[in-house]
Design an enzyme around this catalytic site. Structure first.
Site, PDB file in Angstrom:
ATOM      1  N   ASP A  48       0.540  16.609   9.560  1.00  0.00           N
ATOM      2  CA  ASP A  48       0.486  16.689   8.300  1.00  0.00           C
ATOM      3  C   ASP A  48      -0.330  16.921   6.914  1.00  0.00           C
ATOM      4  O   ASP A  48       0.069  17.201   5.921  1.00  0.00           O
ATOM      5  CB  ASP A  48       0.286  15.396   8.389  1.00  0.00           C
ATOM      6  CG  ASP A  48       0.983  14.082   8.804  1.00  0.00           C
ATOM      7  OD1 ASP A  48       2.525  14.775   9.123  1.00  0.00           O
ATOM      8  OD2 ASP A  48       1.060  12.645   9.615  1.00  0.00           O
ATOM      9  N   ASN A 125      -0.224  11.198  -0.064  1.00  0.00           N
ATOM     10  CA  ASN A 125      -1.066   9.999   0.941  1.00  0.00           C
ATOM     11  C   ASN A 125      -1.596   9.572  -0.289  1.00  0.00           C
ATOM     12  O   ASN A 125      -1.575   7.760  -0.432  1.00  0.00           O
ATOM     13  CB  ASN A 125      -1.833  10.914   1.654  1.00  0.00           C
ATOM     14  CG  ASN A 125      -0.954  10.765   2.733  1.00  0.00           C
ATOM     15  OD1 ASN A 125      -0.346  10.821   3.139  1.00  0.00           O
ATOM     16  ND2 ASN A 125      -1.523  11.665   4.128  1.00  0.00           N
ATOM     17  N   GLU A 126      -2.777   9.532  -0.579  1.00  0.00           N
ATOM     18  CA  GLU A 126      -4.302   8.357  -1.462  1.00  0.00           C
ATOM     19  C   GLU A 126      -4.708   9.276  -2.506  1.00  0.00           C
ATOM     20  O   GLU A 126      -4.730  10.135  -2.053  1.00  0.00           O
ATOM     21  CB  GLU A 126      -5.032   7.593   0.042  1.00  0.00           C
ATOM     22  CG  GLU A 126      -5.880   8.738   0.239  1.00  0.00           C
ATOM     23  CD  GLU A 126      -5.824   9.180   1.755  1.00  0.00           C
ATOM     24  OE1 GLU A 126      -5.793  10.370   1.731  1.00  0.00           O
ATOM     25  OE2 GLU A 126      -4.841   8.870   2.154  1.00  0.00           O
ATOM     26  N   ARG A 151     -18.320  -3.368  -6.198  1.00  0.00           N
ATOM     27  CA  ARG A 151     -19.351  -3.000  -5.749  1.00  0.00           C
ATOM     28  C   ARG A 151     -19.838  -2.258  -4.422  1.00  0.00           C
ATOM     29  O   ARG A 151     -18.936  -3.077  -3.212  1.00  0.00           O
ATOM     30  CB  ARG A 151     -21.060  -4.368  -6.150  1.00  0.00           C
ATOM     31  CG  ARG A 151     -21.725  -4.053  -7.601  1.00  0.00           C
ATOM     32  CD  ARG A 151     -22.695  -5.300  -7.489  1.00  0.00           C
ATOM     33  NE  ARG A 151     -22.695  -5.060  -8.998  1.00  0.00           N
ATOM     34  CZ  ARG A 151     -22.520  -5.894  -9.537  1.00  0.00           C
ATOM     35  NH1 ARG A 151     -21.169  -7.017  -9.470  1.00  0.00           N
ATOM     36  NH2 ARG A 151     -22.826  -6.081 -10.892  1.00  0.00           N
ATOM     37  N   ASP A 153     -19.014   1.054  -1.132  1.00  0.00           N
ATOM     38  CA  ASP A 153     -19.197   2.458  -1.325  1.00  0.00           C
ATOM     39  C   ASP A 153     -18.252   3.062  -1.867  1.00  0.00           C
ATOM     40  O   ASP A 153     -18.404   4.650  -2.368  1.00  0.00           O
ATOM     41  CB  ASP A 153     -18.757   2.008   0.204  1.00  0.00           C
ATOM     42  CG  ASP A 153     -20.546   2.481   0.630  1.00  0.00           C
ATOM     43  OD1 ASP A 153     -21.398   2.040   0.805  1.00  0.00           O
ATOM     44  OD2 ASP A 153     -20.518   2.771   2.153  1.00  0.00           O
ATOM     45  N   THR A 164      -0.638   4.585   6.499  1.00  0.00           N
ATOM     46  CA  THR A 164      -1.177   5.091   8.316  1.00  0.00           C
ATOM     47  C   THR A 164      -2.299   5.849   8.074  1.00  0.00           C
ATOM     48  O   THR A 164      -2.920   6.659   9.070  1.00  0.00           O
ATOM     49  CB  THR A 164      -0.225   5.677   9.060  1.00  0.00           C
ATOM     50  OG1 THR A 164       0.370   7.210   8.103  1.00  0.00           O
ATOM     51  CG2 THR A 164       0.614   4.920   9.041  1.00  0.00           C
ATOM     52  N   ALA A 165      -3.060   6.794   7.355  1.00  0.00           N
ATOM     53  CA  ALA A 165      -4.178   7.678   7.009  1.00  0.00           C
ATOM     54  C   ALA A 165      -5.265   6.786   6.884  1.00  0.00           C
ATOM     55  O   ALA A 165      -5.731   6.156   7.378  1.00  0.00           O
ATOM     56  CB  ALA A 165      -3.774   8.961   5.956  1.00  0.00           C
ATOM     57  N   ASN A 167      -6.281   5.079   4.399  1.00  0.00           N
ATOM     58  CA  ASN A 167      -6.277   3.419   3.948  1.00  0.00           C
ATOM     59  C   ASN A 167      -6.617   2.739   5.875  1.00  0.00           C
ATOM     60  O   ASN A 167      -7.199   1.833   4.869  1.00  0.00           O
ATOM     61  CB  ASN A 167      -5.129   4.005   3.668  1.00  0.00           C
ATOM     62  CG  ASN A 167      -4.629   1.694   3.460  1.00  0.00           C
ATOM     63  OD1 ASN A 167      -5.653   1.005   2.672  1.00  0.00           O
ATOM     64  ND2 ASN A 167      -3.623   1.551   4.109  1.00  0.00           N
ATOM     65  N   LYS A 168      -5.892   3.027   6.496  1.00  0.00           N
ATOM     66  CA  LYS A 168      -5.535   2.486   7.784  1.00  0.00           C
ATOM     67  C   LYS A 168      -7.310   2.015   8.476  1.00  0.00           C
ATOM     68  O   LYS A 168      -8.058   1.311   9.480  1.00  0.00           O
ATOM     69  CB  LYS A 168      -4.286   2.920   8.756  1.00  0.00           C
ATOM     70  CG  LYS A 168      -4.995   2.008   9.944  1.00  0.00           C
ATOM     71  CD  LYS A 168      -3.887   2.607  10.665  1.00  0.00           C
ATOM     72  CE  LYS A 168      -3.884   1.666  12.356  1.00  0.00           C
ATOM     73  NZ  LYS A 168      -4.960   1.787  13.006  1.00  0.00           N
TER      74      LYS A 168
END
Length: 268
Positions: A48, A125-126, A151, A153, A164-165, A167-168
């Site tokens: 990927d 992806n993100e 507020r 990280d 599924t990357a 984010n999961k």
């Protein structure tokens, strides 16, 4: 006969080099032209991560290109073919036995305080936003209306295929890629009697947009897919579903939920 022009992007693994050599030979026998500059099909060989590199190399020509992934390791979410199936892959290409599908992308506008116009990026992806050494404080706007003050990280904004990357891993939901929406997930938010956020992933439709307004600072770390962009003093970042889409040459596309099951659950 075919007038297809193919670019091949591979990782540095030996198995990928072997697969590329064989694939080039098969494509040339089928009258395809290897063209790394002006292709209409882009094939990635690796995983990927290699596919993401291929996407960003040709993201300026998305309306002209279909993508295809060959994996030489573990099954990926963008790689439908194995390296021992190259003959079948080329045969399907040559016989036009394919159906093309397209998935949504993320449109980012990054506004720096010392620049009038924002810079635009695309993500497959993100994108993530964090601070290097301190708690990140950001106002979250949905369609220009203040939703919450965050507020913690950091924040992650993902496409359905990117759900599924990373984010999961931060507790986001898995979205089917045919859903034309994107997702905001919090990364270790601070929630107590003083500070409060929703604390759950948010799914945002293609008719809405998201803006993250950041405190003045020069230590933000912003990633787009696998790349880190310049993190000078960012004023705000906006997100929406892009007008462009990625088109896959889906010659034998695995059912999405079967792919999720194979990747994260295995045999039941």
């Amino acid at each position: 006969m075919t007038d297809g022009k193919v670019a091949i992007i591979q990782n540095k693994q030996e198995a990928s080099s072997i697969a590329k050599k064989k694939l080039v030979s098969l494509l040339q026998e089928a009258n395809y032209t290897i063209d790394q500059n002006d292709p209409n099909i882009v094939i990635s060989i690796g995983g990927d991560g290699t596919f993401l590199s291929a996407f960003h190399e040709f993201e300026h020509k998305l309306d002209q290109i279909r993508f295809l992934g060959v994996h030489t390791g573990h099954l990926g979410f963008y790689t439908d073919w194995r390296d021992f199936e190259l003959e079948e892959l080329v045969s399907n290409l040559s016989n036009k036995q394919e159906s093309s599908i397209s998935y949504p992308l993320l449109d980012l506008q990054v506004k720096y305080r010392d620049q009038k116009a924002p810079k635009r990026f695309l993500a497959l992806n993100e994108a993530t936003m964090k601070r290097a050494t301190r708690t990140m404080v950001a106002d979250v706007y949905i369609k220009d209306e203040l939703f919450e003050r965050f507020r913690g990280d950091g924040l992650s904004v993902s496409t359905p295929t990117g759900s599924t990357a990373y984010n999961k891993s931060v507790g986001g939901a898995v979205l089917h890629p045919r859903i034309n929406a994107f997702q905001l997930a919090e990364i270790a938010s601070l929630n107590n009697r003083v500070f409060r956020t929703l604390g759950s992933p948010i799914i945002i439709s293609d008719s809405e947009w998201l803006t993250i307004s950041l405190e003045e600072s020069s230590d933000y770390m912003v990633t787009i897919d696998r790349a880190t962009i310049q993190h000078d003093d960012i004023e705000w970042i906006s997100f929406k579903i892009a007008d462009e889409r990625i088109h896959f040459a889906s010659y034998r596309h695995m059912h999405f939920w079967r792919r999720v099951k194979d990747a994260f659950i295995g045999e039941v």
